[in-house]
Design an enzyme around this catalytic site. Sequence first.
Site, mmCIF file in Angstrom:
data_model
loop_
_atom_site.group_PDB
_atom_site.id
_atom_site.type_symbol
_atom_site.label_atom_id
_atom_site.label_comp_id
_atom_site.label_asym_id
_atom_site.label_seq_id
_atom_site.Cartn_x
_atom_site.Cartn_y
_atom_site.Cartn_z
ATOM 1 N N LEU A 115 0.900 -1.434 0.085
ATOM 2 C CA LEU A 115 -0.172 -0.190 0.118
ATOM 3 C C LEU A 115 0.993 1.379 -0.237
ATOM 4 O O LEU A 115 1.790 1.472 1.097
ATOM 5 C CB LEU A 115 -0.871 0.362 1.026
ATOM 6 N N ASP A 116 0.402 1.759 -1.467
ATOM 7 C CA ASP A 116 1.164 3.206 -0.983
ATOM 8 C C ASP A 116 2.785 3.614 -1.238
ATOM 9 O O ASP A 116 3.886 4.196 -1.040
ATOM 10 C CB ASP A 116 0.967 4.438 0.025
ATOM 11 N N ASP A 117 3.773 1.814 -1.428
ATOM 12 C CA ASP A 117 4.590 2.016 -1.843
ATOM 13 C C ASP A 117 5.128 2.086 -3.220
ATOM 14 O O ASP A 117 5.910 1.496 -3.616
ATOM 15 C CB ASP A 117 5.174 1.103 -1.531
#
Lengths: 286, 286, 286, 286
Positions: A229-231
């Site tokens: 996530l969000d990476d």
Amino acid sequence: MSHKTTAILLISCPDQKGLVAAIADFLYQHNANILHADQHQDAELGLFLMRVEWDLQGFDLDLVDFNTAFAPIATRFQMQWRLASSGSKPRLAIFVSRYDHCLADLLYRYQAGELNCNIPIIISNHTDTKWLADAYGIPFQHVSIDKNNKADAEATQLAILRHHHIDFIVLARYMQVLSSDFIRHYPSRIINIHHSFLPAFHGAKPYHRAFERGVKLIGATSHYVTETLDDGPIIEQDVARISHRDDLDDLIRRGADLEKIVLSRAVRWHIENRVLLYANKTVVFD
Amino acid sequence: MSHKTTAILLISCPDQKGLVAAIADFLYQHNANILHADQHQDAELGLFLMRVEWDLQGFDLDLVDFNTAFAPIATRFQMQWRLASSGSKPRLAIFVSRYDHCLADLLYRYQAGELNCNIPIIISNHTDTKWLADAYGIPFQHVSIDKNNKADAEATQLAILRHHHIDFIVLARYMQVLSSDFIRHYPSRIINIHHSFLPAFHGAKPYHRAFERGVKLIGATSHYVTETLDDGPIIEQDVARISHRDDLDDLIRRGADLEKIVLSRAVRWHIENRVLLYANKTVVFD
Amino acid sequence: MSHKTTAILLISCPDQKGLVAAIADFLYQHNANILHADQHQDAELGLFLMRVEWDLQGFDLDLVDFNTAFAPIATRFQMQWRLASSGSKPRLAIFVSRYDHCLADLLYRYQAGELNCNIPIIISNHTDTKWLADAYGIPFQHVSIDKNNKADAEATQLAILRHHHIDFIVLARYMQVLSSDFIRHYPSRIINIHHSFLPAFHGAKPYHRAFERGVKLIGATSHYVTETLDDGPIIEQDVARISHRDDLDDLIRRGADLEKIVLSRAVRWHIENRVLLYANKTVVFD
Amino acid sequence: MSHKTTAILLISCPDQKGLVAAIADFLYQHNANILHADQHQDAELGLFLMRVEWDLQGFDLDLVDFNTAFAPIATRFQMQWRLASSGSKPRLAIFVSRYDHCLADLLYRYQAGELNCNIPIIISNHTDTKWLADAYGIPFQHVSIDKNNKADAEATQLAILRHHHIDFIVLARYMQVLSSDFIRHYPSRIINIHHSFLPAFHGAKPYHRAFERGVKLIGATSHYVTETLDDGPIIEQDVARISHRDDLDDLIRRGADLEKIVLSRAVRWHIENRVLLYANKTVVFD
């Protein structure tokens, strides 16, 4: 806003002497009128990245024959490469939940001719934004999601995407986390907008946390979606100055303007084949 | 650059009706010529913060009597308050290691009259920056630090600070982590510059990590030092755009310019009594 | 996004001792719960400017009686003052020509609740933007203009404005120069967006001239319209970095994003009574 | 901060097919290890600009023979070209008057190794900044100027420049207008910093005029000096946001920070042969 039909060649390979000479000579032999050429070398990784765009008028090689003609060079230099043409518009599906500012912005830009793509479908887990889809004449499909039907909902979404021959997906403040399985169907082809300056405040409620932490700037980040996530690789970021005079509602309001700008830039660059990926980063030849 | 001698009153208290009237009336009764007045209400916390600055010429109350005269109002409204005067310059100690750009910047601004303070001492765990201290005529003291003498070194530093009647400390890229014990001697009076956009990349080697993560902007953050590393109230932040054309050395070079600007703003605001603290945040009345 | 009904008092007068005390005391006597108070002194001109906003709940003075009650203070301090309430929405007419990006942006924000006004009419010298007016359900009136009918056209426009009880006008890339006579009907109540960083490139074709001059940043400026072209008090400005990679079309496209942001901020601040005028400048209490 | 010795080739010529292939092939034939290559086409003017930098290690052509070897290609494509090497540092003379912030900034960067040049002389019409020259160990020469001795003073300056074999000049807030005759001795080799966002506020007292006009951003511009005042090709610009809280002294103080940053970038880019000139504009390959 150019009305020329162009070809774009994207190359990634180990950096070696003679690379540019070989590519430039190949294009010259086929009478290419080069409009833009950008290259980047990552000294540390020994990597060479290139984007070259040329006018198809006068180019004496049919694009269907490009592969065969270019293969010897590609093999010699161990290239990963991709050819695109401004003449074939990629097909975009927009995912949205309730917040509609990014959707409204994308649809306006699409209608204004800023985004050289087709948008055959908008998919939402709510119906709040249907009026916008209608105003711009884009088909809208409601796929409701709850705790118990997530896998089924994603199966439905994937079927819709296949049906519309979707090339890439934009999550325009889509508030659901996609499964790894879903993401694997569109690797490096799902663009998200996160409402913080990543890696600060990844995850939920970034404005609340920014407000609590007392930061002096808020940000927004557009990135490719990966399984963490969000990476994923960051395509674009921007920030805006805030002060103690801004309360949480001000942060959310001002952040919305950032999100619109940052997402629309990322989408345009993706469409125009300006984004190259390596080492979980992007090179944007803008 | 005003040459007036002014008084500055900083107030923090529960928000109540009649507050401003009471303060303004008090100042009016004593013939204050108000130059600047700023206030902020935090609706959620029910908090009132104020900074008011007035010309001491014509003010009919001696500052030594201010406390007594103001006490009834302060008590009535449960104020935390502080009075400062531009006439009494705070005494600053700069801590530095090997990187000298922030030190050079602060010393230039000090000499140019931008920072209304005295700098009686520069303390360093290295001797690399002694030439700068000499060029600007500031005493320089070398206190070497290694793994085994940290407590002793801090004791030496504290003795130096006491000797020079230091009011506040600026860590101008000082590469040692201060102990909690040391910090408790100067609560909310140690200003650090961290070379990232906090809370992103707190801790060590932020430029390296920013480079690896592929962010599109780098940042710098000035904050008060608290016992949790890089977690104190943020005074100022700023960012600069980078691209794939910038390698790690470029990030470090460009970040240095950010660090200088961000730290010098924070130091000036602190000196001019523009920073109020609450809820691990700052209000900067700039 | 506050749902409180508030009153806003805007004051401009010669700077004098006792001013703030008198105003604060007046509000306190009437049990005002002050939400925001901002003031500014122009030392050179000896001018005092103030904006104070309070919750009407609990305020014991009916707004229709405010004038009478406040008159003694206003007279004593020679105030120019104005009272507004968030409860009475100003009525806005948007003028537009063919470029529709600012109109689309304003309408989206209006619909989203960001602009606390009513928009009873959109007036255009073309019909290109009618679809947008329709999509948002705003009446649209076409008033065609050519070299020979300018005076008549303005008379028609003024009649429409009177009919709709218009309070202020926004020129959302309206490509006609208004006559002095027209402007005198709405003094300091016509907001324009100019597509340059004024005073650079005032007048026609600013992007072309910016491109030719080789500037490294482009800008946009929102200002009140006065009888001298592009010379009125500036409300807001912003810029964006460009490079040699941007051609004229890129400047126009990127400038459009600036124009939207800058104009919408100015319009919101005007609506929220945050803008005070003096000496052909604005103070924005944001 | 690279410690490689590199060669830089700068090319400007009519855009033609085969250009890049010819240049790349030439460099490949001589075993050049290309580190950076940037090119730009101005479609309107039919112009091609290129900067290519390669490691001299392994390059099999001695730079003194480059001219002869490259001549056939240069002639074939009607190139204007120039070869530079990071191994030969250009010689810079700094002109300064009383304001010392830009001088202090340049000297610090020079000492820190950011500017790959030699500074054999600082020339000033005042003696105020001599202490800075001394602190950094740079020779300082005072050439006083008044209304009556201007021509003589310039003759003296030119003699000093010749004596020191100066390659280019930086006007670090030098408050005298240079004569056309003087400028012709160093065409496109005099860099000025102007304290406004040009073309706004060209000429005298730009901060005063910015303050009066009520702009919301102030700027600084670095440009090559031409015979028309403040009209030469712009190398770099930047801006900072101001508000009504900033008085004229604040503008001057905050502008000084802009001037330092903008000038130092321009000087570095000039030194690193990143700036190409055409049509009274610059292309900066950064």
